[in-house]
Design a protein around this motif. Sequence first.
Motif, PDB file in Angstrom:
ATOM      1  N   GLU A   1      55.977  17.240  26.335  1.00 30.45           N
ATOM      2  CA  GLU A   1      56.040  18.201  27.440  1.00 30.45           C
ATOM      3  C   GLU A   1      56.524  17.564  28.738  1.00 30.45           C
ATOM      4  O   GLU A   1      56.192  18.022  29.837  1.00 30.45           O
ATOM      5  CB  GLU A   1      54.675  18.873  27.674  1.00 30.45           C
ATOM      6  CG  GLU A   1      54.256  19.838  26.592  1.00 30.45           C
ATOM      7  CD  GLU A   1      53.428  19.161  25.513  1.00 30.45           C
ATOM      8  OE1 GLU A   1      52.752  18.155  25.837  1.00 30.45           O
ATOM      9  OE2 GLU A   1      53.452  19.629  24.362  1.00 30.45           O
ATOM     10  N   ARG A   2      57.344  16.539  28.648  1.00 32.59           N
ATOM     11  CA  ARG A   2      57.916  15.882  29.838  1.00 32.59           C
ATOM     12  C   ARG A   2      59.287  16.522  30.096  1.00 32.59           C
ATOM     13  O   ARG A   2      60.329  15.906  29.922  1.00 32.59           O
ATOM     14  CB  ARG A   2      58.003  14.378  29.605  1.00 32.59           C
ATOM     15  CG  ARG A   2      56.649  13.724  29.461  1.00 32.59           C
ATOM     16  CD  ARG A   2      56.717  12.355  28.794  1.00 32.59           C
ATOM     17  NE  ARG A   2      57.456  11.373  29.578  1.00 32.59           N
ATOM     18  CZ  ARG A   2      57.669  10.119  29.169  1.00 32.59           C
ATOM     19  NH1 ARG A   2      57.172   9.714  28.006  1.00 32.59           N
ATOM     20  NH2 ARG A   2      58.364   9.285  29.909  1.00 32.59           N
ATOM     21  N   TYR A   3      59.254  17.772  30.529  1.00 35.34           N
ATOM     22  CA  TYR A   3      60.479  18.565  30.600  1.00 35.34           C
ATOM     23  C   TYR A   3      61.446  18.078  31.678  1.00 35.34           C
ATOM     24  O   TYR A   3      62.668  18.162  31.507  1.00 35.34           O
ATOM     25  CB  TYR A   3      60.135  20.036  30.832  1.00 35.34           C
ATOM     26  CG  TYR A   3      59.766  20.788  29.579  1.00 35.34           C
ATOM     27  CD1 TYR A   3      59.216  20.144  28.473  1.00 35.34           C
ATOM     28  CD2 TYR A   3      59.965  22.158  29.494  1.00 35.34           C
ATOM     29  CE1 TYR A   3      58.880  20.845  27.326  1.00 35.34           C
ATOM     30  CE2 TYR A   3      59.635  22.871  28.347  1.00 35.34           C
ATOM     31  CZ  TYR A   3      59.091  22.209  27.271  1.00 35.34           C
ATOM     32  OH  TYR A   3      58.760  22.902  26.140  1.00 35.34           O
ATOM     33  N   ALA A   4      60.932  17.596  32.793  1.00 39.31           N
ATOM     34  CA  ALA A   4      61.821  17.129  33.861  1.00 39.31           C
ATOM     35  C   ALA A   4      62.652  15.939  33.372  1.00 39.31           C
ATOM     36  O   ALA A   4      63.859  15.848  33.643  1.00 39.31           O
ATOM     37  CB  ALA A   4      61.012  16.749  35.096  1.00 39.31           C
TER      38      ALA A   4
ATOM     39  N   GLN B   1      67.531  26.206  29.096  1.00 43.34           N
ATOM     40  CA  GLN B   1      66.149  26.537  28.751  1.00 43.34           C
ATOM     41  C   GLN B   1      65.155  25.633  29.484  1.00 43.34           C
ATOM     42  O   GLN B   1      64.093  26.090  29.931  1.00 43.34           O
ATOM     43  CB  GLN B   1      65.960  26.418  27.237  1.00 43.34           C
ATOM     44  CG  GLN B   1      66.707  27.484  26.451  1.00 43.34           C
ATOM     45  CD  GLN B   1      66.670  27.244  24.959  1.00 43.34           C
ATOM     46  OE1 GLN B   1      65.952  26.376  24.466  1.00 43.34           O
ATOM     47  NE2 GLN B   1      67.459  27.999  24.218  1.00 43.34           N
ATOM     48  N   LEU B   2      65.494  24.346  29.602  1.00 43.85           N
ATOM     49  CA  LEU B   2      64.612  23.435  30.335  1.00 43.85           C
ATOM     50  C   LEU B   2      64.543  23.817  31.812  1.00 43.85           C
ATOM     51  O   LEU B   2      63.460  23.811  32.410  1.00 43.85           O
ATOM     52  CB  LEU B   2      65.102  21.991  30.175  1.00 43.85           C
ATOM     53  CG  LEU B   2      64.914  21.373  28.784  1.00 43.85           C
ATOM     54  CD1 LEU B   2      65.711  20.082  28.653  1.00 43.85           C
ATOM     55  CD2 LEU B   2      63.435  21.122  28.503  1.00 43.85           C
ATOM     56  N   CYS B   3      65.693  24.162  32.390  1.00 44.06           N
ATOM     57  CA  CYS B   3      65.699  24.616  33.785  1.00 44.06           C
ATOM     58  C   CYS B   3      64.831  25.856  33.945  1.00 44.06           C
ATOM     59  O   CYS B   3      64.053  25.975  34.911  1.00 44.06           O
ATOM     60  CB  CYS B   3      67.127  24.911  34.238  1.00 44.06           C
ATOM     61  SG  CYS B   3      68.146  23.458  34.550  1.00 44.06           S
ATOM     62  N   TYR B   4      64.969  26.785  33.014  1.00 46.26           N
ATOM     63  CA  TYR B   4      64.193  28.033  33.073  1.00 46.26           C
ATOM     64  C   TYR B   4      62.689  27.729  33.035  1.00 46.26           C
ATOM     65  O   TYR B   4      61.909  28.269  33.824  1.00 46.26           O
ATOM     66  CB  TYR B   4      64.591  28.920  31.898  1.00 46.26           C
ATOM     67  CG  TYR B   4      63.983  30.307  31.919  1.00 46.26           C
ATOM     68  CD1 TYR B   4      64.683  31.392  32.443  1.00 46.26           C
ATOM     69  CD2 TYR B   4      62.713  30.540  31.402  1.00 46.26           C
ATOM     70  CE1 TYR B   4      64.134  32.657  32.459  1.00 46.26           C
ATOM     71  CE2 TYR B   4      62.150  31.806  31.407  1.00 46.26           C
ATOM     72  CZ  TYR B   4      62.865  32.851  31.933  1.00 46.26           C
ATOM     73  OH  TYR B   4      62.308  34.116  31.944  1.00 46.26           O
TER      74      TYR B   4
ATOM     75  N   TYR C   1      73.910  27.097  33.345  1.00 46.65           N
ATOM     76  CA  TYR C   1      74.056  26.473  32.025  1.00 46.65           C
ATOM     77  C   TYR C   1      74.168  27.520  30.910  1.00 46.65           C
ATOM     78  O   TYR C   1      75.018  27.399  30.016  1.00 46.65           O
ATOM     79  CB  TYR C   1      72.864  25.557  31.742  1.00 46.65           C
ATOM     80  CG  TYR C   1      72.933  24.214  32.431  1.00 46.65           C
ATOM     81  CD1 TYR C   1      74.007  23.360  32.209  1.00 46.65           C
ATOM     82  CD2 TYR C   1      71.920  23.796  33.294  1.00 46.65           C
ATOM     83  CE1 TYR C   1      74.075  22.113  32.839  1.00 46.65           C
ATOM     84  CE2 TYR C   1      71.980  22.560  33.921  1.00 46.65           C
ATOM     85  CZ  TYR C   1      73.060  21.725  33.684  1.00 46.65           C
ATOM     86  OH  TYR C   1      73.122  20.502  34.301  1.00 46.65           O
ATOM     87  N   LEU C   2      73.311  28.522  30.949  1.00 45.34           N
ATOM     88  CA  LEU C   2      73.310  29.518  29.877  1.00 45.34           C
ATOM     89  C   LEU C   2      74.564  30.381  29.908  1.00 45.34           C
ATOM     90  O   LEU C   2      75.080  30.781  28.854  1.00 45.34           O
ATOM     91  CB  LEU C   2      72.052  30.383  29.969  1.00 45.34           C
ATOM     92  CG  LEU C   2      70.737  29.626  29.710  1.00 45.34           C
ATOM     93  CD1 LEU C   2      69.543  30.526  29.977  1.00 45.34           C
ATOM     94  CD2 LEU C   2      70.683  29.090  28.275  1.00 45.34           C
TER      95      LEU C   2
ATOM     96  N   LEU D   1      69.192  33.831  24.689  1.00 49.15           N
ATOM     97  CA  LEU D   1      69.485  35.254  24.928  1.00 49.15           C
ATOM     98  C   LEU D   1      68.393  35.901  25.769  1.00 49.15           C
ATOM     99  O   LEU D   1      68.666  36.688  26.686  1.00 49.15           O
ATOM    100  CB  LEU D   1      69.636  35.986  23.590  1.00 49.15           C
ATOM    101  CG  LEU D   1      70.913  35.687  22.799  1.00 49.15           C
ATOM    102  CD1 LEU D   1      70.815  36.283  21.400  1.00 49.15           C
ATOM    103  CD2 LEU D   1      72.137  36.230  23.528  1.00 49.15           C
ATOM    104  N   PHE D   2      67.138  35.554  25.463  1.00 52.84           N
ATOM    105  CA  PHE D   2      66.019  36.105  26.230  1.00 52.84           C
ATOM    106  C   PHE D   2      66.083  35.641  27.687  1.00 52.84           C
ATOM    107  O   PHE D   2      65.901  36.436  28.616  1.00 52.84           O
ATOM    108  CB  PHE D   2      64.687  35.701  25.605  1.00 52.84           C
ATOM    109  CG  PHE D   2      63.496  36.034  26.458  1.00 52.84           C
ATOM    110  CD1 PHE D   2      63.079  37.347  26.608  1.00 52.84           C
ATOM    111  CD2 PHE D   2      62.810  35.035  27.131  1.00 52.84           C
ATOM    112  CE1 PHE D   2      61.991  37.662  27.423  1.00 52.84           C
ATOM    113  CE2 PHE D   2      61.719  35.337  27.930  1.00 52.84           C
ATOM    114  CZ  PHE D   2      61.313  36.651  28.077  1.00 52.84           C
ATOM    115  N   HIS D   3      66.342  34.355  27.888  1.00 57.88           N
ATOM    116  CA  HIS D   3      66.429  33.840  29.256  1.00 57.88           C
ATOM    117  C   HIS D   3      67.578  34.480  30.026  1.00 57.88           C
ATOM    118  O   HIS D   3      67.426  34.817  31.208  1.00 57.88           O
ATOM    119  CB  HIS D   3      66.597  32.318  29.229  1.00 57.88           C
ATOM    120  CG  HIS D   3      65.361  31.588  28.826  1.00 57.88           C
ATOM    121  ND1 HIS D   3      65.337  30.235  28.609  1.00 57.88           N
ATOM    122  CD2 HIS D   3      64.095  32.020  28.602  1.00 57.88           C
ATOM    123  CE1 HIS D   3      64.116  29.861  28.267  1.00 57.88           C
ATOM    124  NE2 HIS D   3      63.345  30.935  28.258  1.00 57.88           N
TER     125      HIS D   3
END
Length: 538
Positions: free
Chosen positions: A242-245, A270-273, A284-285, A303-305
């Motif tokens: 969970e180290r997303y940054a 997705q990570l930015c979101y 990005y998306l 797609l959801f984001h």
Amino acid sequence: MSTTSALVADPTSTVRLSLRAILQSFDIGRVDTASTVSEARRRLLDSRYDIVLCEYHFGTEETGHDLLEDMRAKHKLPPTTIFIMVTSEASYSRVIGVAEETPDDYMLKPVQAGDLADRIEKCFQRRQAMSDIYDALAHQDYAGALKNAQRMMAQKTPYLADVVRVAANTLYKLKRYDEAAAMFKRILETRNPAWAKLGLAKVAIKQGDKAAAEAAMKDLIAQHLRYLPVYNQLTELYISDERYAEALDITEQAVKITPGSIKRLQLAGQLCYSLGEMERASDYLTRAARFASKASDLDYRSLFHLMQIQVEGGKLADAASLLKQVRAKRDGDDDTDQGQRGGWYCDLALAAESVARREPLAAIDIMRKLAAHWDAPEFNFELALDYLKVINQLYAEDIASNLAQWIRPIALRFATGRHAHELLTQPIAQRSKIAEVVTQANEHIAQVANEAAQLMVDQNVEAAADRLVAEGTKTLNNRLLAAAANAAAKGFQTLHDDMYKQHAETCLAMMTPPDENLMQRLRTVLATPPEAVGSPPS
């Protein structure tokens, strides 16, 4: 006429015509052409080719390597297909450094007929010699692939370098990590391939030494700046913790190397979101969607984001269009797990749209039903984050208690540490009544873990195991399940009670995702007869 087929992908018409004529002179019965990466992708999705000649540069952000990576990820390039990358001499050194998916060969322009014929023949000879290995790998018969590789090594095959690489990676796939590590080390004694260094790092992860693996991969990036597999593996390690940054930082470095990679653009978005950086997520998306042949080529989460971004921007018509595409993707998905998650993303998208259209009752019903799936293996951490995002949009003071009730089990399941807590809190940070639920869940999990640890220090293994097993199986929290499995295994050793062996095995089986290192270690312990450990306490 020959049944051999080929695809020539190049942005220059004269090159396409030239290569097509050369291939036809080899008595290749069918030669198709493509002038863009998108057209080549469509060709490869629709047909199977024996040979692909592909330019690296297409004058756009998407490259031939992006196409190669995408098609292999979709299993649209079988091992029997010969893929040769073509490029100019000026960019050759840069092209061969991008080794995410290695082509069978590289060729410099201008391509000569004799040289091409020789390269293709050598590729076919290598493929033929290794056909037993490739057939076994295609059927996921890793033991068979290893046996064939070992046979070829004993015969001192002229393709030793290729076979050794397959053998080492197959040992890894068979979870024979000590043997894989030994083979990677032997390779590194005589050569210095980046893939062998990465292999050692991957073994270290599986054996539980994440710190050593992280350090090794950072060093590998410093030495081989354009070796993309190490970026993928390091990103995967960060996401698992969970180290997303940090995962985003590594992913963005990889995107700079392959700016047309649909997979990496989606991951970066997705990570930015998840980190609340909506503008960057949108960038990005949107780029990923532009490169995809069709929107449904994106995954459900992207797609959801994208739909959520449209909702938050007040573009409800565009959001409704994306919702239809999510539904269409789900209806055509024959992967049970992905289809299940796709259905939930359809529900989340519909709930978000209902909120935007000021139809909260419909959204409330959807979110209540979705919450009931909190304990499903397919309900993963990413889905939990997206669920909380919609909860934030739905929030109203008069239903806060209901929302708290729905998110409590989700928070308890995924509260595995500081990084997870920060990510879970981020979507609802401004909603104090439900943000507190997440904080309380995190505190509860930490308290149970700490109290059990003290019981273990006090040699009260029975009480520690009982507490952890009860809480772990109730919450499905991986942190508690891992501690419970450890404590129960210790209980089996010291108390000589088969009940604790069963508890340990149950907790291991319930962990999602599973911890292979813990599983392997504890199952060795559980396989040891109690009498071999010592006498039980009096």
